[in-house]
Design an enzyme around this catalytic site. Structure first.
Site, PDB file in Angstrom:
ATOM      1  N   LYS A   1       0.851  -1.206  -0.035  1.00 37.36           N
ATOM      2  CA  LYS A   1       0.087   0.078  -0.139  1.00 37.36           C
ATOM      3  C   LYS A   1       1.003   1.180  -0.082  1.00 37.36           C
ATOM      4  O   LYS A   1       1.436   1.645   1.120  1.00 37.36           O
ATOM      5  CB  LYS A   1      -0.872  -0.085   1.289  1.00 37.36           C
ATOM      6  CG  LYS A   1      -2.093   0.976   1.389  1.00 37.36           C
ATOM      7  CD  LYS A   1      -2.260   2.114   0.871  1.00 37.36           C
ATOM      8  CE  LYS A   1      -2.197   3.265   1.714  1.00 37.36           C
ATOM      9  NZ  LYS A   1      -1.812   4.407   1.345  1.00 37.36           N
TER      10      LYS A   1
ATOM     11  N   GLY B   1       6.332   5.080   8.331  1.00 42.07           N
ATOM     12  CA  GLY B   1       5.739   6.380   8.240  1.00 42.07           C
ATOM     13  C   GLY B   1       5.925   6.970   9.820  1.00 42.07           C
ATOM     14  O   GLY B   1       6.845   6.666  10.381  1.00 42.07           O
ATOM     15  N   SER B   2       5.015   7.546  10.006  1.00 45.14           N
ATOM     16  CA  SER B   2       4.967   8.644  11.178  1.00 45.14           C
ATOM     17  C   SER B   2       4.646   7.718  12.266  1.00 45.14           C
ATOM     18  O   SER B   2       4.044   6.567  12.337  1.00 45.14           O
ATOM     19  CB  SER B   2       3.932   9.654  10.995  1.00 45.14           C
ATOM     20  OG  SER B   2       2.688   9.165  10.999  1.00 45.14           O
ATOM     21  N   THR B   3       5.015   8.608  13.459  1.00 41.83           N
ATOM     22  CA  THR B   3       4.841   7.501  14.787  1.00 41.83           C
ATOM     23  C   THR B   3       3.426   7.814  15.329  1.00 41.83           C
ATOM     24  O   THR B   3       2.876   6.662  15.675  1.00 41.83           O
ATOM     25  CB  THR B   3       5.853   8.395  15.730  1.00 41.83           C
ATOM     26  OG1 THR B   3       7.116   8.298  15.306  1.00 41.83           O
ATOM     27  CG2 THR B   3       5.563   7.672  17.215  1.00 41.83           C
TER      28      THR B   3
ATOM     29  N   GLY C   1       1.998   4.858  13.141  1.00 39.18           N
ATOM     30  CA  GLY C   1       2.370   3.756  13.722  1.00 39.18           C
ATOM     31  C   GLY C   1       1.840   3.190  14.849  1.00 39.18           C
ATOM     32  O   GLY C   1       1.347   2.046  15.104  1.00 39.18           O
TER      33      GLY C   1
ATOM     34  N   GLU D   1       9.095   1.158  11.292  1.00 39.58           N
ATOM     35  CA  GLU D   1      10.071   2.104  11.016  1.00 39.58           C
ATOM     36  C   GLU D   1       9.340   3.516  11.097  1.00 39.58           C
ATOM     37  O   GLU D   1       8.786   3.838  10.306  1.00 39.58           O
ATOM     38  CB  GLU D   1      10.718   1.882   9.649  1.00 39.58           C
ATOM     39  CG  GLU D   1      11.342   0.512   9.543  1.00 39.58           C
ATOM     40  CD  GLU D   1      12.733   0.357  10.432  1.00 39.58           C
ATOM     41  OE1 GLU D   1      12.938   1.417  11.122  1.00 39.58           O
ATOM     42  OE2 GLU D   1      13.176  -0.736  10.304  1.00 39.58           O
TER      43      GLU D   1
ATOM     44  N   CYS E   1      14.153   9.898   6.939  1.00 35.24           N
ATOM     45  CA  CYS E   1      13.773   9.384   8.117  1.00 35.24           C
ATOM     46  C   CYS E   1      15.119   9.445   9.013  1.00 35.24           C
ATOM     47  O   CYS E   1      15.276  10.150  10.090  1.00 35.24           O
ATOM     48  CB  CYS E   1      13.307   8.200   8.362  1.00 35.24           C
ATOM     49  SG  CYS E   1      14.391   6.586   7.447  1.00 35.24           S
TER      50      CYS E   1
ATOM     51  N   GLU F   1      10.474  16.872  14.315  1.00 37.99           N
ATOM     52  CA  GLU F   1      11.178  16.472  13.178  1.00 37.99           C
ATOM     53  C   GLU F   1      10.521  17.370  12.059  1.00 37.99           C
ATOM     54  O   GLU F   1       9.335  17.617  11.557  1.00 37.99           O
ATOM     55  CB  GLU F   1      10.419  15.113  12.778  1.00 37.99           C
ATOM     56  CG  GLU F   1      11.024  14.354  11.588  1.00 37.99           C
ATOM     57  CD  GLU F   1      10.591  12.745  11.459  1.00 37.99           C
ATOM     58  OE1 GLU F   1       9.187  12.896  11.355  1.00 37.99           O
ATOM     59  OE2 GLU F   1      11.322  12.335  11.002  1.00 37.99           O
TER      60      GLU F   1
HETATM   61  P1  NAD Z   1       2.288   8.688   7.131  1.00 36.61           P
HETATM   62  O1  NAD Z   1       2.190   7.980   8.681  1.00 36.61           O
HETATM   63  O2  NAD Z   1       1.372   9.692   7.285  1.00 36.61           O
HETATM   64  O3  NAD Z   1       1.847   7.589   6.301  1.00 36.61           O
HETATM   65  C1  NAD Z   1       2.643   6.462   5.975  1.00 36.61           C
HETATM   66  C2  NAD Z   1       1.509   5.460   5.197  1.00 36.61           C
HETATM   67  O4  NAD Z   1       0.540   4.956   6.286  1.00 36.61           O
HETATM   68  C3  NAD Z   1       0.632   5.880   4.171  1.00 36.61           C
HETATM   69  O5  NAD Z   1       0.838   4.992   3.118  1.00 36.61           O
HETATM   70  C4  NAD Z   1      -0.506   6.072   4.600  1.00 36.61           C
HETATM   71  O6  NAD Z   1      -1.650   6.113   3.681  1.00 36.61           O
HETATM   72  C5  NAD Z   1      -0.629   5.040   5.717  1.00 36.61           C
HETATM   73  N1  NAD Z   1      -1.800   5.127   6.610  1.00 36.61           N
HETATM   74  C6  NAD Z   1      -2.415   6.177   6.906  1.00 36.61           C
HETATM   75  N2  NAD Z   1      -3.322   5.994   8.048  1.00 36.61           N
HETATM   76  C7  NAD Z   1      -3.234   4.660   8.379  1.00 36.61           C
HETATM   77  C8  NAD Z   1      -3.548   3.573   9.236  1.00 36.61           C
HETATM   78  N3  NAD Z   1      -4.361   4.156  10.130  1.00 36.61           N
HETATM   79  N4  NAD Z   1      -3.241   2.300   9.114  1.00 36.61           N
HETATM   80  C9  NAD Z   1      -2.106   1.824   8.257  1.00 36.61           C
HETATM   81  N5  NAD Z   1      -1.736   2.779   7.447  1.00 36.61           N
HETATM   82  C10 NAD Z   1      -2.219   3.975   7.444  1.00 36.61           C
HETATM   83  O7  NAD Z   1       3.740   8.976   6.919  1.00 36.61           O
HETATM   84  P2  NAD Z   1       4.463   9.990   5.642  1.00 36.61           P
HETATM   85  O8  NAD Z   1       4.187  11.258   5.898  1.00 36.61           O
HETATM   86  O9  NAD Z   1       4.095   9.041   4.793  1.00 36.61           O
HETATM   87  O10 NAD Z   1       5.952   9.507   6.198  1.00 36.61           O
HETATM   88  C11 NAD Z   1       6.777  10.660   6.794  1.00 36.61           C
HETATM   89  C12 NAD Z   1       7.122   9.677   8.055  1.00 36.61           C
HETATM   90  O11 NAD Z   1       7.706   8.611   7.941  1.00 36.61           O
HETATM   91  C13 NAD Z   1       8.089  10.651   8.978  1.00 36.61           C
HETATM   92  O12 NAD Z   1       7.695  10.750  10.261  1.00 36.61           O
HETATM   93  C14 NAD Z   1       9.350   9.839   8.506  1.00 36.61           C
HETATM   94  O13 NAD Z   1      10.450  10.103   9.706  1.00 36.61           O
HETATM   95  C15 NAD Z   1       8.874   8.322   8.884  1.00 36.61           C
HETATM   96  N6  NAD Z   1       9.996   7.413   7.938  1.00 36.61           N
HETATM   97  C16 NAD Z   1      10.474   6.606   8.784  1.00 36.61           C
HETATM   98  C17 NAD Z   1      11.466   5.840   8.290  1.00 36.61           C
HETATM   99  C18 NAD Z   1      12.220   4.736   9.013  1.00 36.61           C
HETATM  100  O14 NAD Z   1      12.914   4.190   8.417  1.00 36.61           O
HETATM  101  N7  NAD Z   1      12.011   4.671  10.142  1.00 36.61           N
HETATM  102  C19 NAD Z   1      11.507   5.974   6.691  1.00 36.61           C
HETATM  103  C20 NAD Z   1      10.733   6.891   6.107  1.00 36.61           C
HETATM  104  C21 NAD Z   1      10.050   7.547   6.757  1.00 36.61           C
END
Ligand code: NAD
Length: 473
Positions: free
Chosen positions: A174, A225-227, A230, A247, A281, A379
């Site tokens: 996804k 994605g974001s905390t 997560g 992550e 990240c 961040e």
């Molecule tokens: P986000 O959390 O907004 O979205 C990530 C994904 O989650 C998207 O595909 C989104 O559609 C999906 N999503 C949204 N709601 C959901 C839910 N309730 N359940 C499951 N999935 C859902 O993050 P973003 O803005 O796309 O990414 C940026 C963030 O990601 C930053 O905080 C960055 O630090 C982090 N990041 C971490 C790493 C790592 O390896 N630790 C790598 C890249 C980015």
């Protein structure tokens, strides 16, 4: 052996994945329409999980050797399409072709596919004596749900897909709603060499992500994605008991010790922070510098920032690009404006670059800031680096460790042993000495504290997409 890969250009790749009634996706630099991404529904997702479940036993039955061969063929297919994929990625995500950006990302995709194909997870003999014999073996989990972000959408996609397939799982991806087209295009290239049903991508909104995380047919969720999101994935796992690799966000600190040479480290410091225009990240997001060399480091960083070309990614001369989306640009703008209002010194940059395009923000170095200022504590995920002075290294270590995230950290010094002693005390999943952000497919990567749990890459990464089984006798 596999069939020869059919070569497609960027237009043909786009045609394969677009939906005429889909959502418009804009070029991050020019804001022109690139194409229309399908908006799949929860019902589409359910169908994809059903197909992946049906395909999984056959895929697992192929065995490690054949699956590794197919991953190598997948690496060849990605490499053969590296240029059209990099161009599409550059337009959709914004990252320039050159520098540690789009072409680099495609190179990493091929490299991680190959490294994962070559990684072996042998059974472990636990007991072998007069008391008995016991072995630990690793089995596929079943269907893996792979949920990705928009900053490194292809590379992070491969980090999730490659080990999952290698271990005999099937995968439903996804992609982020901000970068669906490049992920769908890469998945279509991978599917030219993989058996039917083994890998699917469902391009939907957040509710599709939420359904994938909660789906009863999914045994493992790889989430990047974001905390905040997560945490929702963790809550969803209370229902399906899916295993998780999370992550999440970070706010990586760097500590420059007094014996570091500012002229020697300036370039590496800059790229540690500004890789992918700061939207990484594990990028350096707050830099603590000893008083004795503070002004020199600030001046060197500002000089590099001013000399580094920014602009549309398809222009071969640029190595910094736009912020990917208006929401993220608003976060960057708010944090810098707030720091300025609190008395911070904007050494260079400090505002948008409208002559380059709507989403461009100048590479920005902010001095005379302190812990507690939101630009330091949150961040920023954009082309901005706050630089904080310290006098006592104990204070710098305390500052680095005070936040509830722990993805990466770095120590900069001319004396490796001294740097190593500081590195040992930093609370982060990865600590670099005299660099920041470099990864290796055999060195496990993962966060601690609010940056998540679980490891990717190498043998540990294979274990994390498998279920352990102990066999006695
Ligand atoms: P986000 O959390 O907004 O979205 C990530 C994904 O989650 C998207 O595909 C989104 O559609 C999906 N999503 C949204 N709601 C959901 C839910 N309730 N359940 C499951 N999935 C859902 O993050 P973003 O803005 O796309 O990414 C940026 C963030 O990601 C930053 O905080 C960055 O630090 C982090 N990041 C971490 C790493 C790592 O390896 N630790 C790598 C890249 C980015």
């Amino acid at each position: 052996m596999s069939e020869p890969v059919q070569m497609l250009d960027e237009g043909a790749l786009l045609d394969r994945v677009q939906a005429p009634d889909g959502r418009e996706i804009l070029d991050a630099a020019t804001r022109e329409v690139i194409g229309r991404a399908p908006v799949h529904t929860v019902a589409d997702l359910d169908a994809a999980v059903d197909r992946a479940s049906a395909a999984q036993p056959g895929w697992a039955a192929l065995g490690h050797e054949r699956r590794s061969e197919l991953l190598l063929a997948a690496a060849d297919a990605v490499e053969a399409h590296a240029e059209p994929l990099a161009r599409l990625l550059s337009r959709e995500q914004g990252k320039p072709l050159n520098g540690p950006n789009a072409r680099f990302e495609l190179g990493a995709c091929a490299a991680w596919l190959r490294a994962t194909a070559g990684t072996v997870l042998d059974p472990e003999v636990l007991v072998d004596d007069e008391s008995g014999h016991a072995e630990l073996v690793y089995k596929p989990v079943g269907v893996v749900g792979a949920i990705g972000p928009w900053n490194w959408p292809l590379m992070i996609g491969v980090w999730q897909i490659a080990p999952s397939l290698r271990m005999g799982n099937t995968v439903v991806v996804k992609p982020s709603e901000y970068t669906p087209l490049s992920v769908l295009a890469m998945v279509s290239v991978l599917n030219d060499v993989l058996p039917d049903g083994v890998l699917a991508a469902v391009s939907g909104d957040r509710e599709v992500g939420a359904r994938l995380a909660a789906h009863p047919g999914v045994g493992k969720v790889m989430f990047t994605g974001s905390t905040a999101t997560g945490r929702k994935v963790i809550e969803a796992s209370a229902g399906n008991l899916a295993r998780l690799t999370l992550e999440l966000g970070g706010n990586d600190a760097g500590i420059v010790l007094p014996d570091a040479d500012p002229t020697v480290i300036a370039q590496d410091l800059f790229w540690g922070a500004f890789v992918n225009t700061g939207q990484t990240c594990a990028a350096l997001k707050r830099l603590y510098v000893h008083d004795s060399i503070y002004e020199d480091v600030v001046a060197e960083l500002a000089a590099v920032a001013e000399q580094t070309p920014m602009g549309p990614g398809l222009d071969e001369g640029n190595v910094l690009g736009p912020v990917q989306n208006p929401q993220q640009l608003a976060i960057v703008t708010r944090l810098v404006d707030d720091a300025r209002a609190r008395g911070a010194r904007i050494v260079t940059g400090g505002g948008p670059a409208p002559e380059l395009g709507e989403l461009f923000y100048r590479a920005t170095i902010v001095a005379d800031v302190a812990d507690g200022v939101p630009l330091v504590d949150e961040e920023q995920f954009g082309p901005v680096l706050p630089v904080i002075g310290y006098h006592d290294v104990e204070d710098a270590i305390g500052s680095a460790n005070r936040l509830d995230v722990g993805l990466g950290a770095s120590v900069w010094s001319g004396d490796r042993d001294r740097a190593r002693a500081v590195a040992d005390r930093l609370q982060a999943g990865t600590v670099w000495i005299n660099s920041h952000g470099g990864l290796h497919p055999m060195a496990p990567f993962g966060g601690i504290k609010g940056s998540g749990y679980g490891l990717e890459f190498g043998v540990e990464g294979l274990k994390s997409v498998a279920v352990p089984q102990v066999i006695h006798g």
